[in-house]
Scaffold this active site. Structure first.
Site, PDB file in Angstrom:
ATOM      1  N   GLY A   1       0.788  -1.226   0.000  1.00 23.20           N
ATOM      2  CA  GLY A   1       0.000   0.000   0.000  1.00 23.20           C
ATOM      3  C   GLY A   1       0.818   1.273   0.000  1.00 23.20           C
ATOM      4  O   GLY A   1       0.287   2.355  -0.192  1.00 23.20           O
TER       5      GLY A   1
ATOM      6  N   CYS B   1     -27.966  -8.980 -16.828  1.00 27.34           N
ATOM      7  CA  CYS B   1     -27.299  -8.760 -18.112  1.00 27.34           C
ATOM      8  C   CYS B   1     -28.214  -9.254 -19.236  1.00 27.34           C
ATOM      9  O   CYS B   1     -28.706 -10.382 -19.197  1.00 27.34           O
ATOM     10  CB  CYS B   1     -25.968  -9.512 -18.160  1.00 27.34           C
TER      11      CYS B   1
ATOM     12  N   CYS C   1     -26.230 -12.460 -21.029  1.00 29.59           N
ATOM     13  CA  CYS C   1     -25.938 -13.738 -20.363  1.00 29.59           C
ATOM     14  C   CYS C   1     -26.820 -13.946 -19.139  1.00 29.59           C
ATOM     15  O   CYS C   1     -26.761 -14.998 -18.516  1.00 29.59           O
ATOM     16  CB  CYS C   1     -24.463 -13.819 -19.979  1.00 29.59           C
TER      17      CYS C   1
ATOM     18  N   CYS D   1     -23.028  -6.982 -19.146  1.00 29.32           N
ATOM     19  CA  CYS D   1     -21.815  -7.151 -18.341  1.00 29.32           C
ATOM     20  C   CYS D   1     -20.731  -6.220 -18.859  1.00 29.32           C
ATOM     21  O   CYS D   1     -20.472  -6.145 -20.053  1.00 29.32           O
ATOM     22  CB  CYS D   1     -21.292  -8.584 -18.457  1.00 29.32           C
TER      23      CYS D   1
ATOM     24  N   CYS E   1     -18.887 -12.432 -19.697  1.00 24.30           N
ATOM     25  CA  CYS E   1     -20.179 -12.560 -20.362  1.00 24.30           C
ATOM     26  C   CYS E   1     -20.130 -13.654 -21.434  1.00 24.30           C
ATOM     27  O   CYS E   1     -21.002 -14.506 -21.536  1.00 24.30           O
ATOM     28  CB  CYS E   1     -20.549 -11.211 -20.971  1.00 24.30           C
TER      29      CYS E   1
END
Lengths: 363, 304, 260
Positions: B42, B251, B254, B276, B282
């Site tokens: 980080g 979606c 899909c 998606c 997808c």
């Protein structure tokens, strides 16, 4: 509908062809040669070399041609090229006092050893469009060669003022360490003056000009005088390890500006003039002068002046001076942001819904 | 059918430059920065960012990180907004095809190296994978405190109260935290970190992820990292816990309910559908595991 | 000697120069728990510099500042790490600026201003933070329903109350105040002084208050220091110093010759 966003590959390839076509323009008109750009657009070449941080007139000309004259795009091309170049070593500091002068002026003394040499400048042209240039092939009259230039007996205005300690000595950091190369190690704040000068030297000319201008309009006034502006050719020397002494490896054109600024002194320092310094490749007076004003403004903290104006703020000035960084980040807004925008869209809808519900509940 | 594409014959290996464009000394310098970043999860490591042949702000940090770690046997996937075929993703993929000749793929599961802008793939990452994020503003405190000299001190002393002040203000004003992307996280309980402008939907994927996560900010000249299996916590209050976006729609292609959806305007009457954002995810769901080459050949019009 | 028998703050031989000018010259004083100490003098006498050096906002050239902590005994403030010093100054200490805008975040709400120190210390419960902020608004005699408003919309007196609440929310034991009432109207000043007196008493606060106004010193302070040209020329119980000044400069001050 959905598939229409595909085909990026083909679109990019075609865009390359389109931009080439647009750059070339009407094929009935002869194509620009690099020599033409290098010799006849010399100031554009100078700027691209300065901000591109590569002294190579031919490559700069190529970059200008490839960028269709867009200076910032040409600088970008040169910088990206520069990033791949291996480093053989560092040259000795160039000696601008032994410059072969083509121009040398001082606004502080009417006459001085070596004299004032006006040289090639647009300063005293009357800015009238010269329609004779619209016709091809007009011969240019031969100018007189100023002998003062050839003799090069000039000593610097700074040295003259230095004899009486009227100007601060050249400020050199303690121990005079080898300066940090900001293209290798990133700037971290607070910065040394050597780092600031590197940043300003490759900084955007327009940006520095505006910053410098702001200091003249009351945002950090430093009472500047153009102590000396020089343009000419200097030799570049290197010390090869196996020789142990400097040899000349080439020469380059430089513009240098030494700005003299009033300073009333502080508790620890007597009243004396202070320096602001600017330098650029080729003939780039506007850049060198602007740089010297900004350099001086950025020394506020060191000289015990209150930091109140934008031009005195190191983080502000230095973090925004580079036109590649600025241009790239401003223009990255052209890239797709569907995902972030979708997230914000959801949020605004939610906020509107909450507000509508509150209004509904209240009525 | 194999989904790993062979090298697109249209893109020739450019032999005028070193493998992956950068010279080896620069790559070593960047790898040293990466090692330091991995050692201090980080923490933003300054590095000597080079001018790349792509503009600053367009992924130069991610590109330099990828260029420094890519090897000839890597399989590269490049996405922007979750999709492999947006112009910027295509352009960056082309850059690596030209300068490395490595195999590229659109399938998350097949990639060893994924460079991304603004998304983390829906398909969970694995231990043998590295994901490289493109970062515009690496400093999570930048919007609250623009002076770097001050933010460095705040990180050094873990003084992050200011970040919570911002979240407090959101709740006081709206009733919930109104940050939707680049949502700040604490890494390994020590450093506050900007996850790059991914939607907060993706934040939970960063936590205890088996893959190595690297972040490159070229313009701002910083590299940071999340080593595999590291705790990554999105900031929140105990009584206003972190939440991700949810959609009422599925979606349209899909039928996925659990993926991040892009809204697509279908006509000028307010018609829209949701798809998606992760195109590979997808396609996998639809059993249309396709190669890059096949996608390029797909007609530009027609319904799906 | 037990801890409680020691001063909460002890300043010894403190000197601060600016260039060749001496702003504070060899100043020493002790402050006890629950005690209010006023530093008075005309502008340029070094009183704010002394306050800043004592509160670790400005490093002195010479001298020592010791603070009696809650759990770790007496510490030398300038030997602490920067992290420890910063932690101290946002937990057990408070600092009230003359201009409230210098001590507040003007772009966030009153509630966030008061809650910031709690959040910096790791409080992560929004409801509790808000509750605590609301209570503190009440204690400084502000309306709780202004909790979501920005200090931009507040009067000078309200801003100063908010700044005080923001400092007191972590229950500090020592508060530094630099001319806390001098920018305000006389009537507002009186109410604020009243509030300060009540709060320091209720919370058993030690505090140092810099003022050029002897009336403020008389109203709030148990003890006072008189400064002139960087030196402490006289110190003692407030009533004693004001009613029977010993040093000629203090005598001048008390007869109001030098003060507006």
């Amino acid at each position: 509908m959905y598939v229409a966003v595909k085909g990026g590959e083909r679109a990019i390839a075609n865009s390359h062809l389109l931009v080439s076509e647009a750059r070339r323009g009407d094929p009935a008109i002869p194509e620009l040669t690099l020599a033409q750009i290098e010799k006849q657009l010399r100031l554009a070449v100078d700027r691209v070399m300065t901000e591109g941080s590569v002294y190579d007139r031919e490559l700069a000309a190529l970059a200008i041609k490839q960028a269709a004259g867009d200076a910032v795009e040409a600088i970008f091309l040169l910088r990206a090229y520069r990033a791949t170049l291996p480093r053989f070593g560092y040259t000795e500091p160039v000696d601008t006092l032994s410059m072969q002068l083509r121009r040398r002026i001082s606004a502080t003394f009417k006459d001085l050893p070596g004299g004032q040499v006006l040289g090639p400048t647009y300063d005293y042209t009357q800015r009238l469009l010269d329609f004779s240039l619209a016709a091809d092939g007009a011969a240019v009259a031969k100018p007189e060669i100023n002998t003062a230039m050839a003799e090069n007996e000039s000593s610097s205005v700074m040295a003259l003022l230095g004899h009486e300690e009227l100007i601060e000595p050249q400020p050199i950091s303690a121990g005079d360490p080898e300066p940090n190369d900001i293209t290798r190690t990133p700037l971290t704040f607070p910065t040394s003056r050597a780092e600031r000068l590197q940043n300003l030297a490759r900084g955007d000319e327009g940006y520095l000009l505006a910053m410098a201008y702001s200091t003249q309009r009351g945002y950090a006034n430093n009472h500047p005088f153009a102590g000396e502006i020089r343009f000419g050719t200097v030799e570049v020397e290197m010390i090869p390890e196996e020789l142990g002494f400097p040899i000349v490896v080439g020469e380059l054109e430089l513009t240098e500006c030494q700005m003299v600024n009033q300073f009333t002194g502080s508790k620890t320092k007597p009243p004396q003039f202070t320096r602001g310094y600017g330098v650029a490749f080729g003939h780039s007076e506007r850049k060198a002068m602007a740089m010297s004003l900004v350099d001086r403004a950025l020394r506020a903290e060191e000289l015990g002046e209150a930091v109140v104006a934008p031009a005195q703020m190191q983080e502000f000035v230095l973090s925004h001076a580079d036109n590649l960084e600025a241009s790239g980040f401003v223009q990255h807004l052209k890239l797709p942001h569907y995902v972030d925008f979708q997230s914000e869209l959801e949020l605004v809808r939610k906020m509107r819904q909450v507000q509508a519900d509150q209004v509904g509940a209240a009525s | 059918m194999s989904a790993v594409t062979t090298l697109d014959p249209a893109i020739n290996l450019d032999t005028g430059y070193n493998f992956a464009y950068l010279d080896e000394r620069t790559k070593r310098m960047i790898r040293r920065a990466i090692l330091k970043a991995v050692a201090i999860p980080g923490y933003q490591v300054p590095f000597g960012s080079r001018e790349m042949p792509l503009p600053y702000g367009w992924g130069t940090g991610g590109i330099q990180v990828t260029a420094s770690i890519i090897g000839r046997h890597d399989v590269l996937k490049v996405i922007d907004q979750g999709a492999d075929d947006t112009v910027n993703a295509v352009n960056i993929r082309r850059f690596f095809q030209r300068t490395t000749g490595v195999v590229t793929t659109e399938r998350t599961v097949e990639a060893t190296l994924i460079q991304t802008r603004h998304r983390i793939p829906e398909t969970p990452l694995q231990e043998n994978q590295i994901i490289v994020y493109q970062v515009p503003i690496p400093e999570p405190l930048a919007k609250l405190e623009p002076r770097e000299a001050e933010t460095k001190k705040m990180h050094g002393l873990s003084e992050y109260g200011l970040m919570h002040v911002k979240l407090y203000e959101d709740i006081a004003k709206f009733g919930y935290i109104a940050t939707t992307y680049d949502y700040p996280v604490m890494v390994d309980d020590r450093y506050l970190m900007a996850p790059s402008p991914i939607p907060k939907f993706d934040n939970p994927k960063m936590n205890m992820n088996p893959a190595l996560q690297l972040f490159g900010a070229g313009r701002e000249k910083r590299i940071y990292a999340i080593p595999p299996y590291t705790k990554v916590e999105s900031l929140a209050f105990d009584d206003h816990p972190f939440e991700v976006q949810r959609w009422q729609q599925h979606c349209a292609l899909c039928g996925a309910k659990e993926s991040f959806l892009d809204e697509v305007i279908t006509d000028d009457q307010g018609g829209r559908m949701f798809l998606c954002s992760d195109t590979d995810f997808c396609q996998e769901r639809r059993g249309e595991v396709a190669s890059t080459a096949a996608l390029v050949e797909r007609p530009l019009s027609g319904s799906v | 000697m037990s801890d409680i028998d020691q001063p909460i703050l002890s300043v010894k031989n403190l000197t601060k120069r600016f260039g060749d000018r001496i702003a504070v010259n060899d100043a020493s004083f002790d402050l006890w728990q629950g005690e209010v100490l006023a530093i008075v003098g005309e502008s340029g006498s070094g009183k704010t510099t002394l306050l800043n050096c004592a509160s670790a906002r400005m490093t002195p050239d010479v001298g020592q500042v010791s603070f009696r902590t809650r759990h770790e005994g007496v510490v030398d403030v300038y030997k602490l790490s920067e992290a420890a010093r910063r932690l101290l100054s946002r937990t057990d200490w408070g600092y009230v600026h003359q201009n409230p805008a210098d001590g507040l975040r003007m772009d966030v709400s009153a509630g966030a201003n008061v809650g910031e120190r709690l959040m910096a210390l790791g409080e992560r419960h929004y409801g509790r933070i808000r509750n605590e902020a609301a209570q503190w608004l009440s204690r400084v005699e502000m309306q709780q329903d202004r909790i979501d408003e920005s200090p931009q919309t507040f009067s000078g007196g309200m801003r100063q109350r908010l700044q005080i609440a923001r400092n007191l929310v972590t229950r500090p034991r020592l508060v530094f105040m630099d001319e806390p009432t001098s920018g305000l109207d006389v009537s507002v000043q009186a109410k604020l002084l009243d509030l300060l007196r009540t709060l320091t008493h209720q919370l058993d606060l030690a505090s140092i208050i810099v003022t050029h106004d002897l009336a403020v010193a008389r109203l709030l302070a148990h003890r006072m220091l008189v400064m002139k040209d960087g030196c402490i020329v006289e110190q003692g119980l407030t009533d004693q110093v004001l009613d029977d000044p010993q040093h000629p400069y203090t005598q001048l001050l008390v007869s109001s010759v030098l003060l507006p």
